[in-house]
Design a protein around this motif. Structure first.
Motif, PDB file in Angstrom:
ATOM      1  N   SER A 193     -50.936  65.547  17.019  1.00  0.00           N
ATOM      2  CA  SER A 193     -50.082  66.297  16.101  1.00  0.00           C
ATOM      3  C   SER A 193     -48.833  65.499  15.739  1.00  0.00           C
ATOM      4  O   SER A 193     -48.411  65.489  14.569  1.00  0.00           O
ATOM      5  N   HIS A 249     -50.327  72.192   8.348  1.00  0.00           N
ATOM      6  CA  HIS A 249     -49.997  71.485   7.112  1.00  0.00           C
ATOM      7  C   HIS A 249     -51.152  70.603   6.657  1.00  0.00           C
ATOM      8  O   HIS A 249     -51.925  70.112   7.464  1.00  0.00           O
ATOM      9  N   ARG A 250     -51.193  70.391   5.354  1.00  0.00           N
ATOM     10  CA  ARG A 250     -52.207  69.543   4.740  1.00  0.00           C
ATOM     11  C   ARG A 250     -51.551  68.239   4.304  1.00  0.00           C
ATOM     12  O   ARG A 250     -50.459  68.256   3.718  1.00  0.00           O
ATOM     13  N   TYR A 291     -52.878  69.179  10.125  1.00  0.00           N
ATOM     14  CA  TYR A 291     -52.302  69.206  11.472  1.00  0.00           C
ATOM     15  C   TYR A 291     -51.443  70.449  11.610  1.00  0.00           C
ATOM     16  O   TYR A 291     -50.936  70.979  10.617  1.00  0.00           O
ATOM     17  N   THR A 292     -51.330  70.917  12.841  1.00  0.00           N
ATOM     18  CA  THR A 292     -50.452  72.049  13.122  1.00  0.00           C
ATOM     19  C   THR A 292     -49.238  71.528  13.873  1.00  0.00           C
ATOM     20  O   THR A 292     -49.372  70.771  14.843  1.00  0.00           O
ATOM     21  N   LYS A 344     -46.962  62.733   7.622  1.00  0.00           N
ATOM     22  CA  LYS A 344     -46.526  63.678   6.584  1.00  0.00           C
ATOM     23  C   LYS A 344     -45.118  63.339   6.099  1.00  0.00           C
ATOM     24  O   LYS A 344     -44.822  63.424   4.899  1.00  0.00           O
ATOM     25  N   PHE A 356     -49.656  62.830  13.056  1.00  0.00           N
ATOM     26  CA  PHE A 356     -49.831  63.349  11.690  1.00  0.00           C
ATOM     27  C   PHE A 356     -48.518  63.920  11.138  1.00  0.00           C
ATOM     28  O   PHE A 356     -48.270  63.835   9.932  1.00  0.00           O
TER      29      PHE A 356
END
Lengths: 250, 250
Positions: free
Chosen positions: A89, B231-232, B243-244, A96, A92
Protein backbone atom coordinates in the motif's frame (compact mmCIF):
# COMPACT_ATOMS: atom_id res chain seq x y z
CA UNK A 1 10.70 -1.55 -19.14
CA UNK A 2 11.98 -0.76 -15.66
CA UNK A 3 10.54 -3.04 -13.00
CA UNK A 4 9.85 -3.03 -9.30
CA UNK A 5 8.99 -6.11 -7.27
CA UNK A 6 6.98 -6.03 -4.06
CA UNK A 7 7.48 -9.40 -2.42
CA UNK A 8 5.87 -11.20 0.50
CA UNK A 9 8.49 -13.33 2.24
CA UNK A 10 6.00 -15.51 4.12
CA UNK A 11 5.93 -16.05 7.88
CA UNK A 12 9.65 -16.68 8.30
CA UNK A 13 10.16 -20.36 7.58
CA UNK A 14 12.03 -20.54 4.22
CA UNK A 15 9.83 -23.53 3.30
CA UNK A 16 6.90 -21.11 3.12
CA UNK A 17 8.53 -18.78 0.58
CA UNK A 18 7.01 -19.45 -2.84
CA UNK A 19 9.19 -20.38 -5.84
CA UNK A 20 7.76 -17.30 -7.59
CA UNK A 21 9.13 -15.06 -4.82
CA UNK A 22 12.43 -16.94 -4.78
CA UNK A 23 12.89 -16.50 -8.54
CA UNK A 24 12.10 -12.79 -8.32
CA UNK A 25 14.53 -12.31 -5.42
CA UNK A 26 17.30 -14.12 -7.32
CA UNK A 27 17.38 -11.37 -9.96
CA UNK A 28 17.48 -8.23 -7.83
CA UNK A 29 20.25 -5.71 -7.27
CA UNK A 30 18.64 -3.95 -4.30
CA UNK A 31 16.49 -5.01 -1.35
CA UNK A 32 14.34 -2.42 0.41
CA UNK A 33 12.27 -2.87 3.56
CA UNK A 34 12.13 -3.09 7.31
CA UNK A 35 15.58 -4.16 8.53
CA UNK A 36 14.75 -7.66 9.85
CA UNK A 37 12.93 -8.62 6.62
CA UNK A 38 15.73 -7.33 4.39
CA UNK A 39 18.20 -9.28 6.54
CA UNK A 40 16.16 -12.47 6.17
CA UNK A 41 16.61 -12.69 2.37
CA UNK A 42 19.31 -15.03 1.12
CA UNK A 43 21.13 -13.03 -1.56
CA UNK A 44 24.55 -12.74 -3.14
CA UNK A 45 27.27 -10.39 -1.82
CA UNK A 46 26.63 -7.82 -4.59
CA UNK A 47 23.02 -7.22 -3.59
CA UNK A 48 22.61 -3.91 -1.75
CA UNK A 49 20.45 -4.14 1.36
CA UNK A 50 18.54 -0.96 2.26
CA UNK A 51 17.11 -1.92 5.65
CA UNK A 52 15.28 0.77 7.57
CA UNK A 53 13.15 1.44 10.62
CA UNK A 54 9.50 0.38 10.51
CA UNK A 55 8.01 3.88 10.70
CA UNK A 56 9.26 5.25 7.38
CA UNK A 57 7.23 3.27 4.83
CA UNK A 58 6.59 6.15 2.42
CA UNK A 59 10.23 7.33 2.35
CA UNK A 60 11.32 3.77 1.81
CA UNK A 61 8.78 3.33 -1.00
CA UNK A 62 9.95 6.51 -2.77
CA UNK A 63 13.56 5.42 -2.51
CA UNK A 64 12.70 2.07 -4.08
CA UNK A 65 10.72 3.74 -6.90
CA UNK A 66 13.58 6.15 -7.65
CA UNK A 67 16.08 3.33 -7.85
CA UNK A 68 13.75 1.30 -10.09
CA UNK A 69 13.36 4.27 -12.44
CA UNK A 70 17.14 4.57 -12.58
CA UNK A 71 17.28 1.01 -13.90
CA UNK A 72 18.15 -0.91 -10.72
CA UNK A 73 16.30 -4.19 -10.15
CA UNK A 74 14.66 -3.50 -6.81
CA UNK A 75 12.56 -5.68 -4.53
CA UNK A 76 10.58 -4.14 -1.72
CA UNK A 77 10.09 -6.93 0.82
CA UNK A 78 7.64 -7.54 3.66
CA UNK A 79 7.06 -10.42 6.03
CA UNK A 80 3.99 -12.55 5.29
CA UNK A 81 2.11 -11.02 2.37
CA UNK A 82 3.13 -7.49 1.34
CA UNK A 83 -0.52 -6.57 0.70
CA UNK A 84 -1.64 -7.28 4.28
CA UNK A 85 -0.27 -4.49 6.50
CA UNK A 86 2.96 -4.72 4.51
CA UNK A 87 4.71 -2.42 2.05
CA UNK A 88 2.43 -2.74 -1.00
CA UNK A 89 0.00 0.00 0.00
CA UNK A 90 2.83 2.43 0.79
CA UNK A 91 4.45 1.85 -2.60
CA UNK A 92 1.23 2.55 -4.50
CA UNK A 93 0.48 5.57 -2.32
CA UNK A 94 3.91 6.91 -3.28
CA UNK A 95 3.17 6.19 -6.95
CA UNK A 96 -0.15 8.04 -6.74
CA UNK A 97 1.57 11.12 -5.29
CA UNK A 98 4.75 10.84 -7.36
CA UNK A 99 6.02 11.81 -10.82
CA UNK A 100 4.36 10.36 -13.96
CA UNK A 101 7.30 8.06 -14.74
CA UNK A 102 6.56 5.99 -11.64
CA UNK A 103 3.20 5.00 -13.18
CA UNK A 104 5.01 3.60 -16.19
CA UNK A 105 7.06 1.17 -14.08
CA UNK A 106 6.25 -2.52 -14.37
CA UNK A 107 5.36 -3.07 -10.70
CA UNK A 108 4.83 -6.71 -9.78
CA UNK A 109 3.37 -7.69 -6.44
CA UNK A 110 4.30 -11.28 -5.53
CA UNK A 111 1.86 -12.66 -2.95
CA UNK A 112 3.05 -14.62 0.07
CA UNK A 113 1.63 -16.74 2.85
CA UNK A 114 0.36 -14.11 5.28
CA UNK A 115 0.83 -14.35 9.06
CA UNK A 116 -2.90 -14.80 9.55
CA UNK A 117 -3.00 -17.83 7.24
CA UNK A 118 0.06 -19.40 8.89
CA UNK A 119 -1.36 -18.82 12.36
CA UNK A 120 -4.75 -20.23 11.37
CA UNK A 121 -3.14 -23.35 9.91
CA UNK A 122 -1.18 -23.91 13.13
CA UNK A 123 -4.40 -23.60 15.18
CA UNK A 124 -6.66 -25.80 13.02
CA UNK A 125 -9.31 -24.07 10.93
CA UNK A 126 -10.37 -20.98 12.89
CA UNK A 127 -11.09 -19.01 9.68
CA UNK A 128 -13.61 -21.61 8.49
CA UNK A 129 -16.38 -19.02 8.25
CA UNK A 130 -16.38 -15.36 7.23
CA UNK A 131 -13.62 -13.35 8.87
CA UNK A 132 -11.96 -9.96 9.06
CA UNK A 133 -8.36 -8.87 9.36
CA UNK A 134 -7.62 -5.67 11.25
CA UNK A 135 -4.63 -3.78 12.54
CA UNK A 136 -5.22 -2.76 16.15
CA UNK A 137 -2.69 0.04 15.89
CA UNK A 138 -3.91 3.61 16.10
CA UNK A 139 -0.77 4.99 14.46
CA UNK A 140 -2.61 5.43 11.15
CA UNK A 141 -6.26 5.50 12.21
CA UNK A 142 -8.09 7.00 15.19
CA UNK A 143 -8.73 4.67 18.11
CA UNK A 144 -12.53 5.28 18.00
CA UNK A 145 -12.50 3.93 14.41
CA UNK A 146 -10.73 0.79 15.63
CA UNK A 147 -13.37 0.33 18.34
CA UNK A 148 -16.24 0.89 15.91
CA UNK A 149 -14.78 -1.69 13.54
CA UNK A 150 -14.38 -4.25 16.33
CA UNK A 151 -18.02 -3.72 17.27
CA UNK A 152 -19.24 -4.20 13.68
CA UNK A 153 -17.04 -7.28 13.26
CA UNK A 154 -18.41 -8.91 16.42
CA UNK A 155 -22.01 -8.07 15.51
CA UNK A 156 -21.47 -9.42 12.00
CA UNK A 157 -20.24 -12.75 13.36
CA UNK A 158 -16.81 -12.44 11.78
CA UNK A 159 -13.83 -14.24 13.22
CA UNK A 160 -11.44 -11.37 13.99
CA UNK A 161 -7.71 -11.53 13.23
CA UNK A 162 -5.72 -8.74 14.86
CA UNK A 163 -2.34 -7.60 13.56
CA UNK A 164 -0.19 -5.22 15.64
CA UNK A 165 -2.14 -6.02 18.80
CA UNK A 166 0.32 -4.46 21.22
CA UNK A 167 3.56 -2.51 21.42
CA UNK A 168 5.61 -0.69 24.04
CA UNK A 169 3.89 2.54 22.99
CA UNK A 170 0.42 0.94 23.11
CA UNK A 171 0.43 -1.43 26.08
CA UNK A 172 -3.26 -1.14 27.01
CA UNK A 173 -5.29 -1.10 23.80
CA UNK A 174 -5.57 -4.86 23.38
CA UNK A 175 -7.03 -5.12 26.87
CA UNK A 176 -9.52 -2.39 25.96
CA UNK A 177 -10.39 -4.27 22.78
CA UNK A 178 -11.10 -7.45 24.79
CA UNK A 179 -13.27 -5.43 27.19
CA UNK A 180 -15.26 -4.04 24.26
CA UNK A 181 -15.64 -7.47 22.65
CA UNK A 182 -16.80 -8.99 25.98
CA UNK A 183 -19.82 -6.68 25.75
CA UNK A 184 -20.68 -8.11 22.30
CA UNK A 185 -19.69 -11.79 22.45
CA UNK A 186 -20.10 -14.69 24.91
CA UNK A 187 -17.17 -15.19 27.28
CA UNK A 188 -16.54 -18.76 26.10
CA UNK A 189 -15.68 -17.70 22.56
CA UNK A 190 -12.18 -19.10 21.85
CA UNK A 191 -9.23 -16.73 21.55
CA UNK A 192 -5.79 -17.66 20.23
CA UNK A 193 -2.50 -15.85 20.73
CA UNK A 194 -0.23 -17.04 17.93
CA UNK A 195 3.28 -15.70 18.31
CA UNK A 196 5.96 -15.92 15.59
CA UNK A 197 4.32 -18.95 13.96
CA UNK A 198 6.73 -20.82 11.70
CA UNK A 199 9.78 -19.38 13.45
CA UNK A 200 12.05 -20.87 16.11
CA UNK A 201 10.50 -18.77 18.88
CA UNK A 202 6.92 -19.81 18.02
CA UNK A 203 4.42 -19.85 20.90
CA UNK A 204 0.72 -20.64 20.85
CA UNK A 205 -1.79 -19.93 23.63
CA UNK A 206 -5.44 -20.95 23.37
CA UNK A 207 -7.88 -19.43 25.82
CA UNK A 208 -11.33 -17.81 25.91
CA UNK A 209 -12.54 -14.25 25.55
CA UNK A 210 -13.41 -14.23 29.27
CA UNK A 211 -9.82 -15.19 30.16
CA UNK A 212 -7.92 -13.30 27.44
CA UNK A 213 -5.52 -10.63 28.70
CA UNK A 214 -3.73 -7.95 26.74
CA UNK A 215 -0.45 -8.98 28.40
CA UNK A 216 -0.55 -12.33 26.59
CA UNK A 217 0.41 -10.60 23.31
CA UNK A 218 3.51 -8.79 22.11
CA UNK A 219 4.46 -7.14 18.80
CA UNK A 220 5.03 -10.52 17.10
CA UNK A 221 1.66 -11.98 18.10
CA UNK A 222 -1.35 -12.49 15.88
CA UNK A 223 -4.53 -12.55 17.96
CA UNK A 224 -7.53 -14.51 16.68
CA UNK A 225 -10.93 -14.02 18.28
CA UNK A 226 -13.52 -16.64 17.42
CA UNK A 227 -17.30 -16.53 17.23
CA UNK A 228 -20.00 -18.63 18.91
CA UNK A 229 -19.46 -21.02 15.98
CA UNK A 230 -15.77 -21.49 16.75
CA UNK A 231 -15.28 -24.86 18.47
CA UNK A 232 -12.46 -26.37 20.51
CA UNK A 233 -11.39 -29.97 19.99
CA UNK A 234 -9.46 -31.38 22.96
CA UNK A 235 -6.72 -33.84 22.04
CA UNK A 236 -5.41 -36.79 24.10
CA UNK A 237 -2.03 -35.06 24.63
CA UNK A 238 -3.66 -32.04 26.29
CA UNK A 239 -3.37 -29.75 23.25
CA UNK A 240 -6.36 -28.60 21.22
CA UNK A 241 -7.49 -27.51 17.79
CA UNK A 242 -9.91 -24.71 16.99
CA UNK A 243 -12.18 -24.62 13.98
CA UNK A 244 -15.05 -22.40 12.93
CA UNK A 245 -18.09 -24.08 11.48
CA UNK A 246 -18.89 -23.29 7.85
CA UNK A 247 -22.56 -23.66 8.67
CA UNK A 248 -24.48 -20.75 10.21
CA UNK A 249 -27.87 -21.80 11.62
CA UNK A 250 -30.93 -19.73 10.75
CA UNK B 1 1.88 -41.62 14.84
CA UNK B 2 -0.56 -41.64 11.95
CA UNK B 3 -0.70 -38.36 10.07
CA UNK B 4 -3.06 -36.38 7.91
CA UNK B 5 -2.06 -33.39 5.82
CA UNK B 6 -4.46 -30.63 4.81
CA UNK B 7 -2.73 -28.70 2.06
CA UNK B 8 -3.42 -25.42 0.29
CA UNK B 9 -2.30 -25.71 -3.33
CA UNK B 10 -2.24 -21.96 -4.01
CA UNK B 11 -4.11 -20.17 -6.80
CA UNK B 12 -3.13 -22.57 -9.57
CA UNK B 13 0.24 -21.41 -10.79
CA UNK B 14 2.78 -24.08 -9.64
CA UNK B 15 5.21 -21.24 -8.85
CA UNK B 16 2.87 -20.23 -6.03
CA UNK B 17 2.92 -23.65 -4.32
CA UNK B 18 5.21 -23.47 -1.27
CA UNK B 19 8.16 -25.86 -0.86
CA UNK B 20 6.54 -26.98 2.42
CA UNK B 21 3.42 -28.07 0.53
CA UNK B 22 5.50 -29.67 -2.20
CA UNK B 23 7.50 -31.71 0.31
CA UNK B 24 4.36 -32.88 2.08
CA UNK B 25 2.72 -33.87 -1.23
CA UNK B 26 5.81 -35.86 -2.26
CA UNK B 27 5.28 -38.32 0.60
CA UNK B 28 1.59 -39.13 0.27
CA UNK B 29 -0.15 -42.31 -0.81
CA UNK B 30 -3.62 -40.79 -1.23
CA UNK B 31 -4.99 -37.45 -2.39
CA UNK B 32 -8.47 -36.40 -1.33
CA UNK B 33 -10.43 -33.34 -2.46
CA UNK B 34 -12.57 -31.68 -5.08
CA UNK B 35 -11.77 -33.34 -8.43
CA UNK B 36 -10.03 -30.43 -10.20
CA UNK B 37 -7.71 -29.79 -7.23
CA UNK B 38 -6.80 -33.47 -6.86
CA UNK B 39 -6.09 -33.58 -10.60
CA UNK B 40 -3.81 -30.56 -10.34
CA UNK B 41 -1.27 -32.26 -8.05
CA UNK B 42 1.84 -33.68 -9.69
CA UNK B 43 2.26 -37.12 -8.15
CA UNK B 44 3.66 -40.53 -9.00
CA UNK B 45 1.59 -43.29 -10.64
CA UNK B 46 1.14 -45.15 -7.32
CA UNK B 47 -0.65 -42.27 -5.63
CA UNK B 48 -4.40 -42.89 -5.38
CA UNK B 49 -6.53 -39.89 -6.33
CA UNK B 50 -9.89 -39.65 -4.58
CA UNK B 51 -11.48 -36.76 -6.46
CA UNK B 52 -15.08 -35.94 -5.67
CA UNK B 53 -17.85 -33.46 -6.27
CA UNK B 54 -17.70 -30.13 -4.41
CA UNK B 55 -20.82 -30.65 -2.27
CA UNK B 56 -19.62 -33.59 -0.17
CA UNK B 57 -16.97 -32.02 2.06
CA UNK B 58 -17.86 -33.90 5.23
CA UNK B 59 -18.01 -37.34 3.57
CA UNK B 60 -14.72 -36.61 1.90
CA UNK B 61 -13.19 -35.51 5.22
CA UNK B 62 -14.35 -38.70 6.99
CA UNK B 63 -12.95 -40.85 4.22
CA UNK B 64 -9.59 -39.12 4.52
CA UNK B 65 -9.57 -39.52 8.34
CA UNK B 66 -10.42 -43.22 8.08
CA UNK B 67 -7.62 -43.84 5.61
CA UNK B 68 -5.17 -41.88 7.79
CA UNK B 69 -6.13 -43.98 10.83
CA UNK B 70 -5.51 -47.11 8.77
CA UNK B 71 -1.94 -45.94 8.21
CA UNK B 72 -2.19 -44.43 4.73
CA UNK B 73 -0.37 -41.14 4.17
CA UNK B 74 -3.23 -38.91 3.10
CA UNK B 75 -3.33 -35.31 1.92
CA UNK B 76 -6.62 -33.45 1.74
CA UNK B 77 -6.08 -30.68 -0.82
CA UNK B 78 -7.80 -27.39 -1.56
CA UNK B 79 -7.11 -24.57 -4.00
CA UNK B 80 -5.63 -21.42 -2.46
CA UNK B 81 -5.43 -21.87 1.30
CA UNK B 82 -7.34 -24.82 2.78
CA UNK B 83 -8.39 -22.71 5.77
CA UNK B 84 -10.23 -20.10 3.67
CA UNK B 85 -13.43 -21.68 2.38
CA UNK B 86 -11.44 -24.84 1.74
CA UNK B 87 -11.39 -28.30 3.29
CA UNK B 88 -9.76 -27.56 6.67
CA UNK B 89 -12.97 -26.66 8.50
CA UNK B 90 -14.76 -29.76 7.19
CA UNK B 91 -11.95 -32.04 8.37
CA UNK B 92 -11.99 -30.62 11.90
CA UNK B 93 -15.79 -30.72 11.99
CA UNK B 94 -15.55 -34.42 11.13
CA UNK B 95 -12.93 -34.90 13.86
CA UNK B 96 -15.16 -33.18 16.42
CA UNK B 97 -18.06 -35.50 15.57
CA UNK B 98 -15.96 -38.62 15.01
CA UNK B 99 -14.38 -41.43 17.05
CA UNK B 100 -11.70 -40.63 19.67
CA UNK B 101 -8.87 -42.07 17.55
CA UNK B 102 -9.28 -39.25 15.02
CA UNK B 103 -8.26 -36.76 17.74
CA UNK B 104 -5.01 -38.63 18.21
CA UNK B 105 -4.00 -38.18 14.56
CA UNK B 106 -1.12 -35.81 13.81
CA UNK B 107 -3.09 -33.43 11.57
CA UNK B 108 -0.91 -30.84 9.85
CA UNK B 109 -2.46 -27.93 7.99
CA UNK B 110 -0.04 -26.50 5.41
CA UNK B 111 -1.01 -22.92 4.53
CA UNK B 112 -1.08 -21.69 0.95
CA UNK B 113 -1.39 -18.43 -0.96
CA UNK B 114 -5.13 -17.84 -0.88
CA UNK B 115 -7.13 -16.61 -3.88
CA UNK B 116 -7.81 -13.30 -2.16
CA UNK B 117 -4.09 -12.61 -1.68
CA UNK B 118 -3.27 -13.55 -5.27
CA UNK B 119 -6.08 -11.39 -6.62
CA UNK B 120 -5.08 -8.45 -4.44
CA UNK B 121 -1.46 -8.71 -5.60
CA UNK B 122 -2.57 -8.69 -9.24
CA UNK B 123 -4.68 -5.56 -8.63
CA UNK B 124 -2.14 -3.56 -6.61
CA UNK B 125 -2.74 -3.17 -2.89
CA UNK B 126 -6.52 -3.15 -2.41
CA UNK B 127 -6.25 -4.82 1.03
CA UNK B 128 -4.03 -2.03 2.37
CA UNK B 129 -6.44 -1.27 5.22
CA UNK B 130 -8.65 -3.49 7.33
CA UNK B 131 -10.65 -5.99 5.31
CA UNK B 132 -13.06 -8.90 5.50
CA UNK B 133 -13.38 -12.12 3.55
CA UNK B 134 -16.85 -13.57 3.02
CA UNK B 135 -18.50 -16.32 1.07
CA UNK B 136 -21.56 -14.95 -0.72
CA UNK B 137 -23.08 -18.42 -0.97
CA UNK B 138 -26.20 -19.18 1.01
CA UNK B 139 -25.67 -22.93 0.80
CA UNK B 140 -24.39 -23.02 4.39
CA UNK B 141 -25.80 -19.83 5.87
CA UNK B 142 -29.12 -18.00 5.48
CA UNK B 143 -29.18 -15.19 2.92
CA UNK B 144 -30.34 -12.60 5.52
CA UNK B 145 -27.14 -13.34 7.48
CA UNK B 146 -25.09 -12.69 4.34
CA UNK B 147 -26.87 -9.34 3.85
CA UNK B 148 -26.42 -8.34 7.49
CA UNK B 149 -22.71 -9.12 7.28
CA UNK B 150 -22.32 -7.06 4.10
CA UNK B 151 -24.01 -4.14 5.83
CA UNK B 152 -21.74 -4.35 8.87
CA UNK B 153 -18.68 -4.68 6.66
CA UNK B 154 -19.59 -1.58 4.64
CA UNK B 155 -20.39 0.44 7.76
CA UNK B 156 -17.13 -0.67 9.37
CA UNK B 157 -15.15 0.58 6.39
CA UNK B 158 -13.74 -2.85 5.55
CA UNK B 159 -12.63 -3.69 2.05
CA UNK B 160 -14.83 -6.69 1.20
CA UNK B 161 -13.51 -9.78 -0.58
CA UNK B 162 -16.27 -12.09 -1.83
CA UNK B 163 -15.69 -15.78 -2.51
CA UNK B 164 -18.37 -17.82 -4.34
CA UNK B 165 -20.02 -14.68 -5.68
CA UNK B 166 -22.20 -16.42 -8.25
CA UNK B 167 -23.18 -19.83 -9.57
CA UNK B 168 -25.76 -21.31 -11.92
CA UNK B 169 -27.98 -22.01 -8.91
CA UNK B 170 -27.49 -18.49 -7.52
CA UNK B 171 -27.43 -16.14 -10.53
CA UNK B 172 -28.95 -13.06 -8.85
CA UNK B 173 -27.45 -12.77 -5.37
CA UNK B 174 -24.34 -10.83 -6.36
CA UNK B 175 -26.54 -8.21 -8.02
CA UNK B 176 -28.61 -8.00 -4.84
CA UNK B 177 -25.41 -7.62 -2.82
CA UNK B 178 -24.29 -4.71 -5.03
CA UNK B 179 -27.73 -3.10 -4.62
CA UNK B 180 -27.43 -3.40 -0.86
CA UNK B 181 -23.89 -2.00 -0.82
CA UNK B 182 -24.94 0.94 -3.03
CA UNK B 183 -27.18 2.04 -0.16
CA UNK B 184 -24.18 2.08 2.20
CA UNK B 185 -21.23 3.21 0.08
CA UNK B 186 -20.54 5.93 -2.53
CA UNK B 187 -20.98 4.82 -6.14
CA UNK B 188 -17.40 5.68 -7.07
CA UNK B 189 -15.93 3.09 -4.71
CA UNK B 190 -13.72 0.81 -6.84
CA UNK B 191 -14.79 -2.78 -7.50
CA UNK B 192 -12.59 -5.49 -9.01
CA UNK B 193 -13.63 -8.75 -10.64
CA UNK B 194 -10.59 -11.00 -10.49
CA UNK B 195 -11.16 -14.25 -12.34
CA UNK B 196 -8.80 -17.26 -12.15
CA UNK B 197 -5.81 -15.11 -11.19
CA UNK B 198 -2.53 -16.92 -11.79
CA UNK B 199 -4.08 -19.33 -14.28
CA UNK B 200 -4.08 -19.29 -18.08
CA UNK B 201 -7.69 -18.08 -18.28
CA UNK B 202 -7.06 -15.12 -15.93
CA UNK B 203 -9.26 -12.05 -16.44
CA UNK B 204 -9.36 -8.80 -14.50
CA UNK B 205 -12.08 -6.14 -14.66
CA UNK B 206 -11.86 -2.89 -12.68
CA UNK B 207 -15.00 -0.83 -12.33
CA UNK B 208 -16.98 1.08 -9.69
CA UNK B 209 -19.76 0.10 -7.34
CA UNK B 210 -22.18 2.19 -9.40
CA UNK B 211 -21.28 0.26 -12.56
CA UNK B 212 -20.73 -3.23 -11.07
CA UNK B 213 -23.07 -5.92 -12.35
CA UNK B 214 -23.61 -9.42 -11.02
CA UNK B 215 -23.15 -10.78 -14.55
CA UNK B 216 -19.50 -9.74 -14.50
CA UNK B 217 -18.66 -12.63 -12.15
CA UNK B 218 -18.73 -16.40 -12.46
CA UNK B 219 -17.83 -19.23 -10.08
CA UNK B 220 -14.10 -18.65 -10.55
CA UNK B 221 -14.24 -14.93 -9.79
CA UNK B 222 -13.11 -13.21 -6.62
CA UNK B 223 -14.93 -9.91 -6.18
CA UNK B 224 -13.24 -7.09 -4.25
CA UNK B 225 -15.26 -4.07 -3.15
CA UNK B 226 -13.22 -1.11 -1.99
CA UNK B 227 -13.95 1.70 0.46
CA UNK B 228 -13.87 5.49 0.09
CA UNK B 229 -10.15 5.13 0.89
CA UNK B 230 -9.52 2.80 -2.07
CA UNK B 231 -7.84 4.76 -4.86
CA UNK B 232 -7.34 4.14 -8.55
CA UNK B 233 -4.02 4.91 -10.26
CA UNK B 234 -4.35 5.27 -14.02
CA UNK B 235 -1.34 4.02 -15.99
CA UNK B 236 -0.05 5.29 -19.36
CA UNK B 237 -1.04 2.01 -21.10
CA UNK B 238 -4.70 2.39 -20.09
CA UNK B 239 -4.57 -0.15 -17.26
CA UNK B 240 -4.83 0.80 -13.60
CA UNK B 241 -3.84 -0.19 -10.10
CA UNK B 242 -6.01 -0.03 -7.00
CA UNK B 243 -4.72 0.53 -3.50
CA UNK B 244 -6.37 1.22 -0.18
CA UNK B 245 -4.79 3.84 2.01
CA UNK B 246 -3.37 2.65 5.31
CA UNK B 247 -4.33 5.99 6.82
CA UNK B 248 -7.89 6.63 8.03
CA UNK B 249 -8.58 10.31 8.69
CA UNK B 250 -10.27 11.31 11.93
Amino acid sequence: MNMLFIIGLGPGNPDQLTPEAQTALAGVTDLVGYGPYVARVQAGPDVVRHGSDNRVELDRARHALEMACAGRRVAVVSGGDAGVFGMASAVFEAVKQGPPEWRALDIRVIPGVSAVLAAAARIGAPLGGDFCVMSLSDNLKPWPVVCERLRHAAQAGFVIALYNPRSHARPDQLGEAFDLLRTELPGDVPVAFARAIGRADERLLLTTLAQARGEDADMSTLVLIGTPLTHRIARPDGSAWLYTSRRVPA
